[in-house]
Scaffold this motif. Structure first.
Motif, mmCIF file in Angstrom:
data_model
loop_
_atom_site.group_PDB
_atom_site.id
_atom_site.type_symbol
_atom_site.label_atom_id
_atom_site.label_comp_id
_atom_site.label_asym_id
_atom_site.label_seq_id
_atom_site.Cartn_x
_atom_site.Cartn_y
_atom_site.Cartn_z
ATOM 1 N N GLN A 87 -8.953 0.815 -5.046
ATOM 2 C CA GLN A 87 -8.255 -0.108 -4.160
ATOM 3 C C GLN A 87 -7.877 -1.386 -4.891
ATOM 4 O O GLN A 87 -6.775 -1.905 -4.722
ATOM 5 C CB GLN A 87 -9.116 -0.437 -2.929
ATOM 6 C CG GLN A 87 -8.389 -1.273 -1.897
ATOM 7 C CD GLN A 87 -7.134 -0.586 -1.379
ATOM 8 O OE1 GLN A 87 -7.121 0.596 -1.091
ATOM 9 N NE2 GLN A 87 -6.051 -1.340 -1.280
ATOM 10 N N LYS A 90 -4.835 -0.676 -6.973
ATOM 11 C CA LYS A 90 -3.618 -0.613 -6.156
ATOM 12 C C LYS A 90 -3.161 -2.011 -5.759
ATOM 13 O O LYS A 90 -1.964 -2.312 -5.785
ATOM 14 C CB LYS A 90 -3.862 0.237 -4.902
ATOM 15 C CG LYS A 90 -3.967 1.717 -5.180
ATOM 16 C CD LYS A 90 -4.243 2.493 -3.904
ATOM 17 C CE LYS A 90 -4.343 3.973 -4.176
ATOM 18 N NZ LYS A 90 -4.645 4.730 -2.948
ATOM 19 N N ASP A 91 -4.114 -2.869 -5.392
ATOM 20 C CA ASP A 91 -3.767 -4.239 -5.023
ATOM 21 C C ASP A 91 -3.167 -4.987 -6.207
ATOM 22 O O ASP A 91 -2.191 -5.731 -6.059
ATOM 23 C CB ASP A 91 -4.994 -4.987 -4.502
ATOM 24 C CG ASP A 91 -5.498 -4.443 -3.176
ATOM 25 O OD1 ASP A 91 -4.750 -3.685 -2.509
ATOM 26 O OD2 ASP A 91 -6.655 -4.754 -2.814
ATOM 27 N N HIS A 93 -1.568 -3.659 -8.740
ATOM 28 C CA HIS A 93 -0.233 -3.099 -8.981
ATOM 29 C C HIS A 93 0.797 -3.718 -8.026
ATOM 30 O O HIS A 93 1.909 -4.072 -8.439
ATOM 31 C CB HIS A 93 -0.273 -1.585 -8.833
ATOM 32 C CG HIS A 93 1.043 -0.930 -9.084
ATOM 33 N ND1 HIS A 93 1.583 -0.787 -10.341
ATOM 34 C CD2 HIS A 93 1.938 -0.386 -8.225
ATOM 35 C CE1 HIS A 93 2.749 -0.197 -10.253
ATOM 36 N NE2 HIS A 93 2.995 0.063 -8.972
ATOM 37 N N LYS A 94 0.436 -3.868 -6.753
ATOM 38 C CA LYS A 94 1.345 -4.482 -5.781
ATOM 39 C C LYS A 94 1.638 -5.933 -6.161
ATOM 40 O O LYS A 94 2.777 -6.389 -6.067
ATOM 41 C CB LYS A 94 0.734 -4.440 -4.374
ATOM 42 C CG LYS A 94 0.727 -3.072 -3.745
ATOM 43 C CD LYS A 94 0.063 -3.123 -2.380
ATOM 44 C CE LYS A 94 -0.151 -1.735 -1.827
ATOM 45 N NZ LYS A 94 -0.915 -1.770 -0.555
ATOM 46 N N HIS A 95 0.608 -6.649 -6.593
ATOM 47 C CA HIS A 95 0.779 -8.050 -6.963
ATOM 48 C C HIS A 95 1.725 -8.192 -8.155
ATOM 49 O O HIS A 95 2.641 -9.023 -8.140
ATOM 50 C CB HIS A 95 -0.579 -8.671 -7.279
ATOM 51 C CG HIS A 95 -0.504 -10.088 -7.722
ATOM 52 N ND1 HIS A 95 -0.239 -11.117 -6.851
ATOM 53 C CD2 HIS A 95 -0.637 -10.652 -8.941
ATOM 54 C CE1 HIS A 95 -0.219 -12.253 -7.514
ATOM 55 N NE2 HIS A 95 -0.454 -12.003 -8.795
ATOM 56 N N SER A 97 3.965 -6.041 -9.148
ATOM 57 C CA SER A 97 5.316 -5.630 -8.729
ATOM 58 C C SER A 97 6.039 -6.767 -8.028
ATOM 59 O O SER A 97 7.236 -6.983 -8.251
ATOM 60 C CB SER A 97 5.241 -4.419 -7.803
ATOM 61 O OG SER A 97 4.737 -3.309 -8.501
ATOM 62 N N ARG A 98 5.320 -7.521 -7.193
ATOM 63 C CA ARG A 98 5.932 -8.679 -6.531
ATOM 64 C C ARG A 98 6.348 -9.733 -7.556
ATOM 65 O O ARG A 98 7.410 -10.335 -7.438
ATOM 66 C CB ARG A 98 4.956 -9.299 -5.525
ATOM 67 C CG ARG A 98 4.918 -8.592 -4.189
ATOM 68 C CD ARG A 98 4.201 -9.413 -3.136
ATOM 69 N NE ARG A 98 2.857 -9.810 -3.534
ATOM 70 C CZ ARG A 98 1.750 -9.143 -3.251
ATOM 71 N NH1 ARG A 98 1.817 -8.036 -2.544
ATOM 72 N NH2 ARG A 98 0.576 -9.572 -3.652
ATOM 73 N N GLU A 99 5.513 -9.953 -8.566
ATOM 74 C CA GLU A 99 5.853 -10.935 -9.590
ATOM 75 C C GLU A 99 7.068 -10.491 -10.408
ATOM 76 O O GLU A 99 7.903 -11.316 -10.775
ATOM 77 C CB GLU A 99 4.652 -11.204 -10.497
ATOM 78 C CG GLU A 99 3.576 -11.990 -9.791
ATOM 79 C CD GLU A 99 2.654 -12.708 -10.747
ATOM 80 O OE1 GLU A 99 2.982 -12.835 -11.936
ATOM 81 O OE2 GLU A 99 1.592 -13.143 -10.285
ATOM 82 N N GLN A 101 9.523 -8.573 -9.286
ATOM 83 C CA GLN A 101 10.671 -8.769 -8.403
ATOM 84 C C GLN A 101 11.062 -10.243 -8.331
ATOM 85 O O GLN A 101 12.247 -10.590 -8.327
ATOM 86 C CB GLN A 101 10.362 -8.247 -6.997
ATOM 87 C CG GLN A 101 10.284 -6.748 -6.921
ATOM 88 C CD GLN A 101 9.807 -6.266 -5.563
ATOM 89 O OE1 GLN A 101 9.370 -7.043 -4.729
ATOM 90 N NE2 GLN A 101 9.875 -4.958 -5.352
ATOM 91 N N GLN A 156 9.545 -1.276 -17.147
ATOM 92 C CA GLN A 156 10.090 -0.634 -15.947
ATOM 93 C C GLN A 156 11.604 -0.462 -16.015
ATOM 94 O O GLN A 156 12.210 0.101 -15.111
ATOM 95 C CB GLN A 156 9.729 -1.454 -14.703
ATOM 96 C CG GLN A 156 8.261 -1.478 -14.402
ATOM 97 C CD GLN A 156 7.919 -2.355 -13.216
ATOM 98 O OE1 GLN A 156 8.787 -2.920 -12.557
ATOM 99 N NE2 GLN A 156 6.633 -2.475 -12.928
#
Length: 180
Positions: A87, A90-91, A93-95, A97-99, A101, A156
């Protein structure tokens, strides 16, 4: 150590005579129930820990009950499914990805067509570029991890730039192109 005047209710039991909690005073019955609950919780934790150690590849227990994933298998190098480690990954990775973007959005906002940066002429192309120096000046107030996020975005396939690593002042002229 407790003083000599303190008294702890203790239920004396023998094989022939076992007192039921109803026969004991309320304090004594509470003490027995609490100790029994503690013992059961300890046994439960102990059993769970032993089972966990059987699955732990770094344990010295030679009776592993599960096969350890080998290199090349899907589970190799990954945390157990449903674990807190999974978990947290995953958290994270989301963080990130937001950075990434957010970085792309900053490049869109402050960037220009690539020909403008190099030659000074306007190009109405679909691509946006910015120099590392200009990006660093705008992005430094947002995050102190600009170079790491740029590397992640390049991995990416979202941005392109020359060189493996970008250094402040040395690489201020390097053009970073946002791939759309």
């Amino acid at each position: 150590m407790m003083g000599t005047n303190s008294k702890i209710p203790v239920a004396m039991e023998t094989e022939d005579e076992v007192q039921e909690p109803a026969q004991l005073s309320d304090d004594t019955a509470t003490c027995i129930v609490s100790v029994k609950g503690l013992k059961e919780n300890w046994q439960k934790w102990s059993s769970e820990q032993q089972e966990y150690q059987k699955n732990n590849p770094f344990s010295h227990d030679s009776r592993l009950s599960v096969l350890v994933p080998q290199r090349g298998q899907y589970d190799y190098g990954r945390p157990p499914q449903g674990s807190r480690t999974e978990q947290r990954g995953k958290d994270a990775h989301k963080h990130i990805s937001r950075e990434v973007q957010e970085l792309c959005e900053v490049i869109r906002n402050i960037g220009e067509p690539p020909d403008t940066i190099v030659t000074g002429s306007r190009n109405t192309g679909n691509v946006t570029s910015v120099t590392f120096g200009k990006l660093f000046e705008h992005y430094v107030t947002i995050s102190n991890k600009l170079v790491g996020i740029l590397l992640r975005a390049r991995k990416q396939g979202l941005v392109e730039f020359e060189g493996e690593m970008l250094w402040q002042r040395k690489d201020d002229h390097v053009v970073i192109t946002l791939v759309q």
